[in-house]
Design a protein around this motif. Sequence first.
Motif, PDB file in Angstrom:
ATOM      1  N   TYR A 113       0.713  -8.638   5.818  1.00 15.75           N
ATOM      2  CA  TYR A 113       0.712  -7.909   4.554  1.00 15.75           C
ATOM      3  C   TYR A 113      -0.326  -8.543   3.634  1.00 15.75           C
ATOM      4  CZ  TYR A 113       4.980  -5.198   5.368  1.00 15.75           C
ATOM      5  OH  TYR A 113       5.913  -4.300   5.848  1.00 15.75           O
TER       6      TYR A 113
ATOM      7  N   GLN B  35      -1.575  -8.836  -0.523  1.00 18.64           N
ATOM      8  CA  GLN B  35      -1.142  -8.664  -1.917  1.00 18.64           C
ATOM      9  C   GLN B  35      -2.324  -8.955  -2.840  1.00 18.64           C
ATOM     10  OE1 GLN B  35       1.897 -11.403  -3.360  1.00 18.64           O
ATOM     11  NE2 GLN B  35       2.898  -9.734  -4.447  1.00 18.64           N
TER      12      GLN B  35
ATOM     13  N   LYS C 134      -0.546  -6.505  -7.834  1.00 24.46           N
ATOM     14  CA  LYS C 134      -0.237  -5.313  -7.028  1.00 24.46           C
ATOM     15  C   LYS C 134       0.902  -5.641  -6.066  1.00 24.46           C
ATOM     16  CE  LYS C 134      -3.608  -2.630  -8.501  1.00 24.46           C
ATOM     17  NZ  LYS C 134      -4.836  -2.461  -7.708  1.00 24.46           N
ATOM     18  N   GLY C 135       1.495  -4.580  -5.517  1.00 29.34           N
ATOM     19  CA  GLY C 135       2.560  -4.779  -4.544  1.00 29.34           C
ATOM     20  C   GLY C 135       2.008  -5.169  -3.186  1.00 29.34           C
ATOM     21  N   LEU C 136       2.880  -5.486  -2.268  1.00 28.95           N
ATOM     22  CA  LEU C 136       2.502  -5.860  -0.908  1.00 28.95           C
ATOM     23  C   LEU C 136       2.187  -4.620  -0.096  1.00 28.95           C
ATOM     24  CD1 LEU C 136       5.222  -8.517  -0.720  1.00 28.95           C
ATOM     25  CD2 LEU C 136       2.936  -8.977   0.147  1.00 28.95           C
TER      26      LEU C 136
ATOM     27  N   ARG D   6       7.804  -3.429 -15.414  1.00 37.62           N
ATOM     28  CA  ARG D   6       6.689  -4.078 -14.730  1.00 37.62           C
ATOM     29  C   ARG D   6       6.607  -5.554 -15.126  1.00 37.62           C
ATOM     30  NH1 ARG D   6       4.028  -5.733 -11.521  1.00 37.62           N
ATOM     31  NH2 ARG D   6       1.910  -5.241 -10.842  1.00 37.62           N
TER      32      ARG D   6
ATOM     33  N   PHE E 216       7.014  -1.806  -0.070  1.00 35.20           N
ATOM     34  CA  PHE E 216       7.286  -2.583  -1.267  1.00 35.20           C
ATOM     35  C   PHE E 216       6.953  -1.818  -2.532  1.00 35.20           C
ATOM     36  CE2 PHE E 216       8.399  -6.856   0.013  1.00 35.20           C
ATOM     37  CZ  PHE E 216       7.997  -6.892   1.336  1.00 35.20           C
ATOM     38  N   GLY E 217       7.703  -2.106  -3.578  1.00 33.24           N
ATOM     39  CA  GLY E 217       7.328  -1.691  -4.911  1.00 33.24           C
ATOM     40  C   GLY E 217       6.318  -2.666  -5.496  1.00 33.24           C
ATOM     41  N   SER E 218       5.870  -2.390  -6.714  1.00 32.75           N
ATOM     42  CA  SER E 218       4.850  -3.234  -7.364  1.00 32.75           C
ATOM     43  C   SER E 218       5.443  -4.513  -7.937  1.00 32.75           C
ATOM     44  CB  SER E 218       4.155  -2.463  -8.471  1.00 32.75           C
ATOM     45  OG  SER E 218       3.465  -1.356  -7.934  1.00 32.75           O
TER      46      SER E 218
END
Lengths: 114, 120
Positions: free
Chosen positions: A36, A38, A42-44, B9, B111-113
Amino acid sequence: AQSVTQLDSHVSVSEGTPVLLRCNYSSSYSPSLFWYVQHPNKGLQLLLKYTSAATLVKGINGFEAEFKKSETSFHLTKPSAHMSDAAEYFCVVSLFSGTYKYIFGTGTRLKVLA
Amino acid sequence: EAGVAQSPRYKIIEKRQSVAFWCNPISGHATLYWYQQILGQGPKLLIQFQNNGVVDDSQLPKDRFSAERLKGVDSTLKIQPAKLEDSAVYLCASSLVAARPLAPTNEKLFFGSGTQLSVL
């Protein structure tokens, strides 16, 4: 027990040169392995995954990884680094025990120099 | 398709205050995970749900952390009271439920942020 070890916490390369991010795993049976990425804030995002169909796995953005059972490794490579590749990369192993569990490595921060 | 939604966030609180995070997984994903990612470390699983049942909460600090997923869809994670060491990014992820191993192409974690929590 399943585990992953990312051998380098930081890697620096020049733009246009090859990238190698190293990952070793420990698993009592044939694992599923993932990389993954990142990016900052930001998200993964899934780069690629190995699930025993082929030992050389191609992912997004020109990345690929080779599963080597004899070395218990799953190193991530890219022939030519781009500035946009600068990010944190995680090697992940999954195990199934009624449901899927995902175990993350500690991450490798890739820096790309102009 | 819509991804995993998380809010807020960012959150800044003082120690001993309470905070809650919300997650809405991808439609149809019955398995939901909450991870804690401390700066410079890999994500650590806090709790895993399958539908509205807890599958694994072995690493959840239960004296201060709680989580629920009442209708098997969205989930909330709460910290009460917060400590300085809770400063981290809290990531929510989801995947398809699997009573037995999925076909390899279907095994994915989305995944989310994340929610970045700073405890002062």
